[in-house]
Design a protein around this motif. Structure first.
Motif, PDB file in Angstrom:
ATOM      1  N   SER A  34       0.824  -1.199   0.000  1.00 22.19           N
ATOM      2  CA  SER A  34       0.000   0.000   0.000  1.00 22.19           C
ATOM      3  C   SER A  34       0.864   1.257   0.000  1.00 22.19           C
ATOM      4  CB  SER A  34      -0.919   0.004   1.222  1.00 22.19           C
ATOM      5  OG  SER A  34      -1.648   1.213   1.300  1.00 22.19           O
ATOM      6  N   ASP A  41      -4.307   3.660  -3.755  1.00 17.87           N
ATOM      7  CA  ASP A  41      -4.092   2.261  -4.133  1.00 17.87           C
ATOM      8  C   ASP A  41      -5.117   1.792  -5.154  1.00 17.87           C
ATOM      9  OD1 ASP A  41      -2.023   2.208  -2.302  1.00 17.87           O
ATOM     10  OD2 ASP A  41      -3.261   1.420  -0.686  1.00 17.87           O
ATOM     11  N   GLY A  47      -2.564  -1.281  -5.310  1.00 15.44           N
ATOM     12  CA  GLY A  47      -1.318  -1.093  -4.578  1.00 15.44           C
ATOM     13  C   GLY A  47      -0.170  -0.921  -5.551  1.00 15.44           C
ATOM     14  N   SER A 134     -10.139  -0.984  -1.736  1.00 12.45           N
ATOM     15  CA  SER A 134      -9.473  -2.267  -1.911  1.00 12.45           C
ATOM     16  C   SER A 134     -10.305  -3.141  -2.847  1.00 12.45           C
ATOM     17  CB  SER A 134      -9.278  -2.968  -0.565  1.00 12.45           C
ATOM     18  OG  SER A 134      -8.587  -4.180  -0.737  1.00 12.45           O
TER      19      SER A 134
END
Length: 366
Positions: A34, A41, A47, A134
């Motif tokens: 990260s 990210d 990432g 994410s």
């Protein structure tokens, strides 16, 4: 008994080592870590790949670029990574002492909640999908509070080194550089990789990751008289990152560099390159269209390692804003037309007059 058939032989492959704060990508099995900003990210593919160099083109005053470096280093502290901070413009020790403090998972904080941040634009924008922090499902990075400084106790257990110039009496310079600063820094990074056993060929007891943050390279304090030294530095730096468990973030004051072709070559020598266009001091600062943001976020290059094509974000129209507690990158949502009440009333009166066939009068007469 003889050897078993080939189809029944046990296959032994190179397993990806477990390093805290990293995870393999589901697209190309590349090890990712990260950057410290979950929305950052998301736009670069979940990432930054380990062994790569990311270039940050600084904003006019360098405020937001310095903030991204703090996030990058703070993420390394929380994950237990080794840190190396280098700068000629500011004291690296002072930069490390100002790292933001991590916070626990808070839904209101992570979602950017709060009555003051609720969207007030047209209904058709309410159902648009927001940038996920994410995409892979597993949360990689952490959230940090800009109003609090990281406690000194968290920095004691982390290997932190800083560089702000060549050491006195050090003559081990690389002869191919004209500027000794680039040669000294490159040698310092190489020694850090060898001493910490971050090289691929090393076999340490516990594998770890090295984070290298270089602030405002190429500024006037670096004596940028020769652009060849800067290009050679990026070429050598990427070679060091490729052969080690390390990741590097470099910020460049692109608004100071007059040689734009040289800047494009620097971007070519890096794996990921983004640009921060701040509204401070420009006409966009007073433009009501951009009143909800502090600048534009441009993606100039994305890494393509172990794959034929790089990650493609959902949108390239990105902007960033700095709230009291966090820094966020999101899709640029322009305000809809006819937002102001006064403008709506004027347009309705104008349309009514035209519909009745009396363009000279604005009021209806019965």
């Amino acid at each position: 008994m003889g050897d078993p058939p080939i189809s029944f032989q046990k296959k032994i492959g190179n397993r990806i080592p477990y390093i805290p704060g990293t995870k393999p990508s589901i697209q190309n099995a590349q090890l990712l870590t990260s950057l410290g900003v979950p929305s950052f990210d998301a736009v670069v593919g979940g990432g930054i790949p380990v062994g790569t160099v990311i270039l940050i083109e600084e904003d006019t005053y360098g405020t937001f670029a310095r903030l991204l470096i703090k996030y990058f280093l703070a993420e390394g502290v929380v994950s237990g990574h080794a840190l190396l901070c280098a700068s000629q413009d500011i004291d690296p020790e002072h930069l490390i002492q100002e790292l933001p403090s991590p916070i626990e998972s808070d839904h209101s904080f992570c979602s950017g909640g709060g009555p003051e941040e609720k969207m007030t634009i047209a209904w058709r924008y309410q159902n648009l999908r927001s940038v996920q922090s994410s995409p892979g499902g597993l949360q990689l990075g952490h959230h940090f509070d800009l109003t609090r400084i990281m406690p000194p106790d968290m920095l004691k257990d982390v290997s932190i080194t800083s560089w702000n110039g060549p050491a006195e009496g050090n003559n081990n310079m690389i002869g191919i550089f004209r500027n000794p600063l680039y040669a000294e820094l490159l040698e310092y990074v190489r020694n850090k990789i060898n001493a910490g056993q971050f090289d691929f060929s090393a076999i340490p007891d516990k594998r770890n990751l090295l984070r290298v943050a270089i602030h405002s390279i190429g500024s006037p304090l670096w004596d940028p008289t020769s652009g060849e030294d800067l290009l050679l530095f990026f070429y050598s730096l990427r070679a060091l990152m490729r052969s080690s468990y390390a990741v590097c973030m470099v910020s460049v004051p692109s608004h100071i560099l007059e040689d734009m072709p040289m800047l494009k070559k620097c971007i070519h020598l890096c794996d990921t390159a983004v640009k921060l266009e701040s509204f401070s001091g420009s006409d966009k600062e007073t433009n009501p269209v951009f009143r909800d943001y502090h600048g534009l976020f441009h993606i100039n290059k994305l890494s393509a390692i172990n794959t034929l094509a790089c990650h493609v974000p959902d949108s390239f129209d990105l902007a960033f804003k700095l709230r009291r507690r966090k820094f966020v990158i999101e899709k640029l949502h322009l305000p809809p037309e006819l937002q102001e009440t006064t403008q709506r009333e004027q347009d309705e009166i104008r349309v009514s007059a035209m519909g009745c066939g009396a363009p000279q009068k604005q009021l209806l007469e019965f």
